[in-house]
Design an enzyme around this catalytic site. Structure first.
Site, PDB file in Angstrom:
ATOM      1  N   ASP A   1      36.598  34.663  41.433  1.00 19.86           N
ATOM      2  CA  ASP A   1      37.694  35.107  40.810  1.00 19.86           C
ATOM      3  C   ASP A   1      38.605  35.206  41.949  1.00 19.86           C
ATOM      4  O   ASP A   1      39.619  34.268  42.901  1.00 19.86           O
ATOM      5  CB  ASP A   1      37.256  36.997  40.669  1.00 19.86           C
TER       6      ASP A   1
ATOM      7  N   HIS B   1      42.595  27.577  36.454  1.00 19.79           N
ATOM      8  CA  HIS B   1      40.888  27.289  36.513  1.00 19.79           C
ATOM      9  C   HIS B   1      40.275  25.864  36.787  1.00 19.79           C
ATOM     10  O   HIS B   1      39.398  25.760  37.324  1.00 19.79           O
ATOM     11  CB  HIS B   1      40.447  26.835  34.956  1.00 19.79           C
TER      12      HIS B   1
ATOM     13  N   LEU C   1      19.391  20.878  46.017  1.00 22.93           N
ATOM     14  CA  LEU C   1      20.762  22.757  45.246  1.00 22.93           C
ATOM     15  C   LEU C   1      20.291  22.584  44.125  1.00 22.93           C
ATOM     16  O   LEU C   1      20.299  21.895  42.802  1.00 22.93           O
ATOM     17  CB  LEU C   1      21.497  22.298  46.326  1.00 22.93           C
TER      18      LEU C   1
HETATM   19  C1  IPE Z   1      35.251  37.816  36.609  1.00 15.23           C
HETATM   20  O1  IPE Z   1      35.659  38.088  36.602  1.00 15.23           O
HETATM   21  C2  IPE Z   1      33.934  36.955  34.927  1.00 15.23           C
HETATM   22  C3  IPE Z   1      33.741  35.384  36.622  1.00 15.23           C
HETATM   23  C4  IPE Z   1      34.364  35.219  37.562  1.00 15.23           C
HETATM   24  C5  IPE Z   1      33.070  34.300  35.295  1.00 15.23           C
HETATM   25  P1  IPE Z   1      37.245  38.452  35.325  1.00 15.23           P
HETATM   26  O2  IPE Z   1      38.487  37.935  36.161  1.00 15.23           O
HETATM   27  O3  IPE Z   1      36.513  38.119  34.331  1.00 15.23           O
HETATM   28  O4  IPE Z   1      36.840  40.024  36.096  1.00 15.23           O
HETATM   29  P2  IPE Z   1      37.559  41.550  36.062  1.00 15.23           P
HETATM   30  O5  IPE Z   1      37.934  41.559  34.524  1.00 15.23           O
HETATM   31  O6  IPE Z   1      38.719  41.325  36.952  1.00 15.23           O
HETATM   32  O7  IPE Z   1      36.164  42.931  36.182  1.00 15.23           O
HETATM   33  C1  IPE Z   2      37.889  33.636  37.393  1.00 17.11           C
HETATM   34  O1  IPE Z   2      39.657  33.669  37.539  1.00 17.11           O
HETATM   35  C2  IPE Z   2      37.497  32.282  36.029  1.00 17.11           C
HETATM   36  C3  IPE Z   2      37.132  33.504  34.771  1.00 17.11           C
HETATM   37  C4  IPE Z   2      37.773  34.378  34.664  1.00 17.11           C
HETATM   38  C5  IPE Z   2      37.317  32.532  34.381  1.00 17.11           C
HETATM   39  P1  IPE Z   2      40.217  34.294  36.804  1.00 17.11           P
HETATM   40  O2  IPE Z   2      41.424  33.803  35.991  1.00 17.11           O
HETATM   41  O3  IPE Z   2      39.787  36.010  36.064  1.00 17.11           O
HETATM   42  O4  IPE Z   2      41.969  35.052  38.036  1.00 17.11           O
HETATM   43  P2  IPE Z   2      42.699  36.244  37.685  1.00 17.11           P
HETATM   44  O5  IPE Z   2      41.272  37.702  38.275  1.00 17.11           O
HETATM   45  O6  IPE Z   2      42.964  36.300  36.679  1.00 17.11           O
HETATM   46  O7  IPE Z   2      43.383  35.793  38.813  1.00 17.11           O
HETATM   47 MG    MG Z   3      39.121  37.576  37.830  1.00 18.48          MG
END
Ligand code: IPE
Ligand code: IPE
Ligand code: MG
Length: 243
Positions: free
Chosen positions: A16, A33, A127
Site C-alpha cells: 500500500d 503503481h 520462490l
Molecule cells: C489494499 O489497499 C489493497 C491492495 C494493496 C491491493 P487499499 O488502499 O485498497 O486499502 P484501503 O482502501 O486503504 O483499506
Molecule cells: C496500493 O497503493 C495499490 C493498490 C491498491 C492497487 P494505493 O493505490 O492504495 O496507494 P495509496 O494508499 O492511495 O497511497
Molecule cells: Mg491504499
C-alpha cells in the site's frame, strides 16, 4: 544475507502507498503503481536471497474496482505490461508465479496472460510468488464453502482450509502492510489466523531491503505461542516443559 534469525517461510504483503508516493512527487497515481512494480521486483529478489519460500502480495482487491475508472483500467494495463516485462527474468530466476483471485471479471487478454505466466514458471522450484489480483478474503471463503457444498462435502476446518485458494500453501508466518495504515483490508482473512503482523510507514515504492530486514527483525523477536504459554515453547530456558 542470511544472518537474520528465524526467517519466515511465508511472507504476505499488503503493498500500500503507491498513490501517496506519486502525490508527494506531483505525479499521476499511475506513476506510483509503476514504481510499485519496481519495488516488487526488488522485494522478490530480496526475499529469495534471505531464504523465504513463499511470498504472497496483494496487488488488486475486490474493492479496488470502486476506484475511478481510469485508475482501474490503468492497473489492468499495468499488469499486462508487467507480465510481458518481468516474466522472462522471473522464470530465469526460478520463481514460480501463481495468481490468486477471481478471474471471471478480468478481460480475456489478461486471463490469457495470467495463464501463460503460470505455465511458463510451473516447473520452477525457487520462490513461490502468489499475486493476489481481484482477490478478497471474503470471496475466498465463499468460493471455498461453495466448492465443498457442490461436492457434498462437510465443512470442517481442514476441508475449508484445503478448499481455499492457497489451500496447499502453508499459512503466512508474517504479514507486512506498508503505507502506514493498520488494517487488513480484506486480505487473507482465514490464513492470517496466526500470522505476525508488521506495519511499516514506508510507502510501497520506497519499501527497500533495509525496510524488509526491519520487518524480519521484528518477526524474529516475536514469540509465537499459538495459544500455549511461554514455558511450553522454550523448556530449555524455563526448566521443565509444561505439557
Ligand atoms: C489494499 O489497499 C489493497 C491492495 C494493496 C491491493 P487499499 O488502499 O485498497 O486499502 P484501503 O482502501 O486503504 O483499506
Ligand atoms: C496500493 O497503493 C495499490 C493498490 C491498491 C492497487 P494505493 O493505490 O492504495 O496507494 P495509496 O494508499 O492511495 O497511497
Ligand atoms: Mg491504499
Amino acid at each position: 544475507m542470511n544472518d537474520v534469525p528465524r526467517v519466515p517461510c511465508h511472507i504476505a504483503i499488503v503493498m500500500d502507498g503507491n498513490g501517496r508516493w506519486a502525490k508527494q512527487r506531483f505525479l499521476p497515481r499511475f506513476a506510483g503503481h509503476k514504481a510499485g512494480v519496481d519495488a516488487l521486483r526488488r522485494c522478490v529478489k530480496a526475499c529469495a536471497s534471505r531464504g523465504v519460500a513463499v511470498l504472497t502480495v496483494f496487488a488488486f482487491s475486490s474493492e479496488n474496482w470502486n476506484r475511478p475508472r481510469d485508475e482501474v483500467s490503468s492497473l489492468m494495463d499495468l499488469l499486462v505490461m508487467a507480465l510481458a516485462r518481468e516474466v522472462p527474468q522471473l522464470a530465469a530466476d526460478g520463481v514460480r508465479l501463481c495468481f490468486v483471485g477471481e478471474r471471471d471479471g478480468l478481460s480475456l487478454a489478461l486471463r490469457a496472460g495470467l495463464e501463460q505466466a503460470e505455465a511458463a514458471t510451473l516447473s520452477n522450484a525457487g520462490l513461490l510468488l502468489n499475486v493476489c489480483f481481484n482477490y478478497g478474503g471474503r470471496w475466498d471463503l465463499v468460493q471455498a464453502a461453495n466448492r465443498l457444498v457442490a461436492q457434498g462435502q462437510a465443512i470442517t476446518e481442514s476441508s475449508l482450509g484445503a478448499a481455499m485458494q492457497m489451500g496447499k500453501v502453508p499459512d503466512p508466518d508474517l504479514i507486512i502492510r506498508t503505507g502506514g495504515e493498520q488494517r487488513i483490508s480484506n486480505f487473507l482473512l482465514w490464513q492470517a489466523a496466526y500470522a505476525e503482523l508488521v506495519f511499516s510507514d514506508r510507502l510501497w515504492p520506497d519499501f527497500d531491503d533495509e525496510a524488509l530486514d526491519l520487518a524480519l527483525c521484528a518477526f524474529a523477536r516475536r514469540e509465537r505461542r499459538f495459544g500455549k504459554i511461554s514455558e511450553q515453547l522454550a523448556p530449555a530456558l524455563h526448566g521443565q516443559p509444561v505439557v
